[in-house]
Design a protein around this motif. Structure first.
Motif, PDB file in Angstrom:
ATOM      1  N   GLN A 136       0.840  -1.199   0.000  1.00  0.00           N
ATOM      2  CA  GLN A 136       0.000   0.000   0.000  1.00  0.00           C
ATOM      3  C   GLN A 136       0.870   1.242   0.000  1.00  0.00           C
ATOM      4  N   TYR A 142       0.191   5.072   0.938  1.00  0.00           N
ATOM      5  CA  TYR A 142      -0.860   5.817   1.635  1.00  0.00           C
ATOM      6  C   TYR A 142      -0.500   7.304   1.662  1.00  0.00           C
ATOM      7  N   VAL A 194      -2.469   6.403  11.478  1.00  0.00           N
ATOM      8  CA  VAL A 194      -2.991   5.431  10.521  1.00  0.00           C
ATOM      9  C   VAL A 194      -2.866   4.049  11.141  1.00  0.00           C
ATOM     10  N   SER A 196      -3.389  -2.452   3.802  1.00  0.00           N
ATOM     11  CA  SER A 196      -2.045  -2.717   4.330  1.00  0.00           C
ATOM     12  C   SER A 196      -1.982  -3.991   5.161  1.00  0.00           C
TER      13      SER A 196
END
Length: 236
Positions: free
Chosen positions: A49, A51, A66, A72
């Motif tokens: 991922q 982000y 996060v 993820s």
């Protein structure tokens, strides 16, 4: 800037705590900050991922949180990728290394410590030891609890010097540091804030040292200015 890959601790992988990045400046427009999650596979390392970090408001220091999960899920490492391409004096960008905080219950931190609790926050923190005022002298708090969300401004206005609130003397006698806090199972919710209150003169003598208090008992017609004269007007 591209950092090395950081190992994610077990408490972050389990979702017990978020991964926290502290940043300042501008991360939008020509600038950008990304968190990348990855893992080792039999075929090599895989980025699972990428982000984007958009927190605001600029340019003060603030935390971005996060949780590991969703896209993820299965990641074991993370890194930061930041680009500072903005021009001008306001286009700067600063980031810290990510961290996975070790949490302690707020009740264990506050305990019976003298605490200034803003009015809206008092409704949900009834067990805090609220500082009091006696004979015109206020107790010095060591902590401050503020409400969050839509009522944050209400508490600050209620405490302001213009409203006769405690900020009138707290702002000149102390400094206040916001402590990082998280709401269990909802880390991005604005529950409120916990501040550490640091007196500028921590070893100052208490105000009671210079105070002299005595009690007097008087009749209801007594006046400190002398005998009261009653005047009756007759209207014709």
């Amino acid at each position: 800037m591209r950092t090395e890959w950081y190992d994610l601790p077990e408490r972050a992988l389990n979702g017990d705590v978020p991964v926290v990045l502290t940043l300042a400046g501008w991360e939008a427009g020509a600038n950008s900050v990304f968190i990348e999650f990855g893992r080792d596979t039999p075929d090599g390392f895989e980025v699972v991922q990428r982000y984007p970090v958009v927190q605001g408001p600029a340019a003060q220091w603030r935390d971005h949180r996060v949780s590991v999960g969703g896209p993820s899920e299965g990641a074991t490492k993370m890194r930061l990728v930041a680009k500072d391409r903005a021009l001008g004096s306001h286009g700067w960008l600063a980031v810290t290394a990510p961290r996975a905080p070790q949490l302690t219950k707020m009740t264990d931190i506050v305990g019976d410590t003298p605490t200034f609790v803003e009015w809206p926050a008092a409704l949900v923190h009834p067990c805090a030891r609220v500082t009091s005022s006696h004979n015109g002298i206020a107790d010095m708090p060591r902590l401050r609890i503020a409400a969050g969300g839509e009522v944050r401004a209400i508490g600050q206005g209620w405490s302001s010097p213009d409203a006769g609130g405690a900020f009138g003397w707290l702002s000149v006698a102390t400094s206040m540091r916001e402590m990082p806090t998280y709401l269990k199972n909802d880390v991005n919710r604005d529950w409120g804030s916990l501040y550490a209150v640091d007196p500028y003169v921590p070893d100052a003598l208490p105000a009671q040292v210079a105070m002299s208090v005595h009690t007097e008992t008087h009749w209801g017609t007594w006046s400190p200015g002398g005998r009261v004269r009653w005047v009756v007007y007759k209207i014709r």
